[in-house]
Write a protein that holds these residues in place. Structure first.
Motif, mmCIF file in Angstrom:
data_model
loop_
_atom_site.group_PDB
_atom_site.id
_atom_site.type_symbol
_atom_site.label_atom_id
_atom_site.label_comp_id
_atom_site.label_asym_id
_atom_site.label_seq_id
_atom_site.Cartn_x
_atom_site.Cartn_y
_atom_site.Cartn_z
ATOM 1 N N SER A 40 0.848 -1.198 0.000
ATOM 2 C CA SER A 40 0.000 0.000 0.000
ATOM 3 C C SER A 40 0.878 1.241 0.000
ATOM 4 O O SER A 40 1.043 1.921 0.988
ATOM 5 C CB SER A 40 -0.901 0.010 1.243
ATOM 6 O OG SER A 40 -0.120 -0.063 2.414
ATOM 7 N N CYS A 41 1.479 1.477 -1.168
ATOM 8 C CA CYS A 41 2.403 2.617 -1.291
ATOM 9 C C CYS A 41 2.146 3.302 -2.618
ATOM 10 O O CYS A 41 1.909 2.659 -3.633
ATOM 11 C CB CYS A 41 3.849 2.131 -1.202
ATOM 12 S SG CYS A 41 5.081 3.426 -1.352
ATOM 13 N N THR A 42 2.185 4.610 -2.637
ATOM 14 C CA THR A 42 1.903 5.373 -3.853
ATOM 15 C C THR A 42 3.151 5.587 -4.704
ATOM 16 O O THR A 42 3.053 5.994 -5.851
ATOM 17 C CB THR A 42 1.306 6.748 -3.493
ATOM 18 O OG1 THR A 42 2.219 7.438 -2.628
ATOM 19 C CG2 THR A 42 -0.026 6.564 -2.777
ATOM 20 N N ASP A 43 4.308 5.325 -4.139
ATOM 21 C CA ASP A 43 5.562 5.546 -4.878
ATOM 22 C C ASP A 43 5.893 4.299 -5.694
ATOM 23 O O ASP A 43 6.628 3.420 -5.257
ATOM 24 C CB ASP A 43 6.699 5.858 -3.903
ATOM 25 C CG ASP A 43 7.953 6.349 -4.629
ATOM 26 O OD1 ASP A 43 7.969 6.283 -5.881
ATOM 27 O OD2 ASP A 43 8.886 6.794 -3.954
ATOM 28 N N LYS A 44 5.350 4.200 -6.887
ATOM 29 C CA LYS A 44 5.514 3.001 -7.703
ATOM 30 C C LYS A 44 6.949 2.799 -8.177
ATOM 31 O O LYS A 44 7.411 1.682 -8.335
ATOM 32 C CB LYS A 44 4.581 3.074 -8.926
ATOM 33 C CG LYS A 44 3.111 3.171 -8.555
ATOM 34 C CD LYS A 44 2.651 1.959 -7.765
ATOM 35 C CE LYS A 44 1.160 2.034 -7.469
ATOM 36 N NZ LYS A 44 0.699 0.898 -6.652
ATOM 37 N N ASN A 45 7.645 3.909 -8.442
ATOM 38 C CA ASN A 45 9.021 3.774 -8.907
ATOM 39 C C ASN A 45 9.894 3.111 -7.854
ATOM 40 O O ASN A 45 10.744 2.270 -8.160
ATOM 41 C CB ASN A 45 9.595 5.148 -9.267
ATOM 42 C CG ASN A 45 8.928 5.739 -10.486
ATOM 43 O OD1 ASN A 45 8.487 5.007 -11.376
ATOM 44 N ND2 ASN A 45 8.822 7.059 -10.532
ATOM 45 N N ARG A 46 9.715 3.477 -6.607
ATOM 46 C CA ARG A 46 10.512 2.884 -5.541
ATOM 47 C C ARG A 46 10.204 1.402 -5.396
ATOM 48 O O ARG A 46 11.087 0.579 -5.196
ATOM 49 C CB ARG A 46 10.233 3.603 -4.218
ATOM 50 C CG ARG A 46 11.064 3.071 -3.053
ATOM 51 C CD ARG A 46 10.946 3.994 -1.842
ATOM 52 N NE ARG A 46 9.587 4.024 -1.334
ATOM 53 C CZ ARG A 46 9.115 3.150 -0.434
ATOM 54 N NH1 ARG A 46 9.899 2.190 0.018
ATOM 55 N NH2 ARG A 46 7.878 3.236 0.004
ATOM 56 N N ILE A 47 8.941 1.040 -5.540
ATOM 57 C CA ILE A 47 8.551 -0.359 -5.432
ATOM 58 C C ILE A 47 9.167 -1.171 -6.568
ATOM 59 O O ILE A 47 9.694 -2.251 -6.368
ATOM 60 C CB ILE A 47 7.018 -0.496 -5.453
ATOM 61 C CG1 ILE A 47 6.427 0.165 -4.215
ATOM 62 C CG2 ILE A 47 6.607 -1.951 -5.528
ATOM 63 C CD1 ILE A 47 4.907 0.216 -4.226
ATOM 64 N N ALA A 85 12.873 -5.402 -8.435
ATOM 65 C CA ALA A 85 13.904 -5.833 -9.380
ATOM 66 C C ALA A 85 15.198 -6.160 -8.661
ATOM 67 O O ALA A 85 15.836 -7.178 -8.936
ATOM 68 C CB ALA A 85 14.133 -4.738 -10.430
ATOM 69 N N GLY A 86 15.589 -5.271 -7.735
ATOM 70 C CA GLY A 86 16.798 -5.531 -6.968
ATOM 71 C C GLY A 86 16.626 -6.706 -6.038
ATOM 72 O O GLY A 86 17.540 -7.511 -5.851
ATOM 73 N N GLY A 87 15.445 -6.850 -5.465
ATOM 74 C CA GLY A 87 15.180 -7.950 -4.550
ATOM 75 C C GLY A 87 15.265 -9.301 -5.229
ATOM 76 O O GLY A 87 15.678 -10.290 -4.614
ATOM 77 N N GLU A 88 14.866 -9.372 -6.503
ATOM 78 C CA GLU A 88 14.944 -10.638 -7.229
ATOM 79 C C GLU A 88 16.392 -11.082 -7.386
ATOM 80 O O GLU A 88 16.717 -12.257 -7.165
ATOM 81 C CB GLU A 88 14.287 -10.508 -8.604
ATOM 82 C CG GLU A 88 14.229 -11.814 -9.374
ATOM 83 C CD GLU A 88 13.500 -11.677 -10.692
ATOM 84 O OE1 GLU A 88 13.070 -12.709 -11.241
ATOM 85 O OE2 GLU A 88 13.368 -10.541 -11.184
#
Length: 251
Positions: free
Chosen positions: A160-167, A172-175
């Motif tokens: 539940s976050c509005t900052d889509k770029n950060r997500i 991608a980095g988490g993968e």
């Protein structure tokens, strides 16, 4: 008598020296810029062929076999490198891996051909063949398939976050982090180094703590923790099961 692995290691040693240590950045750029018109491409390929004279002499390979070895490696290296430099986006990591896999495959086939007493039937009948298959299966299982499973589970817990770029950047980095983490955990589990597994988990937790501690979004924290724990649990289970199966085969 030629041993397959000794022969292959000798070939790979020359490949690494010629492809990475004796190839300058200027040579790599010239090949990419001029493709088949680049003298560097021909010299580089010829260097790989001539370099194999060293292991050929050490192993006592016959002169006919040595000539064939030099020609085959030089020509195939030229073709593979030419394909890479004329391919759009050929400098991407995926193309680098394909390029190296093709080079190594050529050397492996040659080593397999000249090795004494090595046949496909002998390899399949080897007592350790099933162990190798299980280990390879484990590594393949904990990479892409496990990543898909974790991704499917995490879809049930949207952030539940509005900052889509950060997500997007985090996922991608988490993968990639997950791939590396699972490779280390599986390797240490198969080796029985459970203390090293704990060290990997502790190191990741320390790095993640600072990032999550600054986040005001609880869902982000839970998202990362769920993904991390799933990654660890699946890899540990796979590593433990494979270790038990290998122990049974030894007995």
């Amino acid at each position: 008598m030629f041993d397959f692995f000794s022969t292959l290691i000798a070939f790979l040693l020359i490949h690494i020296v010629c492809d990475f240590y004796l190839q300058s950045n200027h040579c790599a750029q010239a090949k990419k810029a001029n493709t088949y018109r680049s003298p560097e491409l021909y010299l580089h390929s010829l260097l790989h062929g001539i370099g194999l004279l060293v292991p050929a002499l050490v192993l006592g390979l016959g002169w006919r076999s040595t000539v064939c070895l030099v020609i085959i490696v030089a020509v195939t290296h030229f073709i593979i490198d030419l394909w890479k430099v004329i391919t759009p986006n050929g400098d991407k990591f995926s193309y680098f891996m394909i390029d190296q896999a093709l080079h190594i495959s050529v050397l492996a086939v040659i080593a397999f051909h000249i090795a004494d007493g090595v046949t496909v039937d002998a390899v399949l009948a080897h007592e350790k063949f099933s162990d190798v298959v299980m280990v390879v299966f484990a590594y393949l299982l904990i990479l892409k398939p496990t990543s898909i499973v974790i991704g499917s589970v995490l879809k049930k817990y949207p952030i539940s976050c509005t900052d889509k770029n950060r997500i997007s950047g985090l996922v991608a980095g988490g993968e990639l982090i997950g791939y590396l983490e699972r490779l280390l955990i599986l390797t240490f589990t198969l080796m029985g180094s459970y203390v090293a597994v704990g060290f990997v988990l502790a190191a990741k937790s320390i790095f993640r703590f600072g990032e999550l501690n600054k986040s005001d979004d609880r869902s982000m924290t839970e998202y990362v923790l769920i993904g991390s724990l799933l990654s660890v649990v699946i890899t540990t289970l796979v590593g433990t099961l494979i270790s038990l199966m290998l122990a049974v085969n030894i007995k």
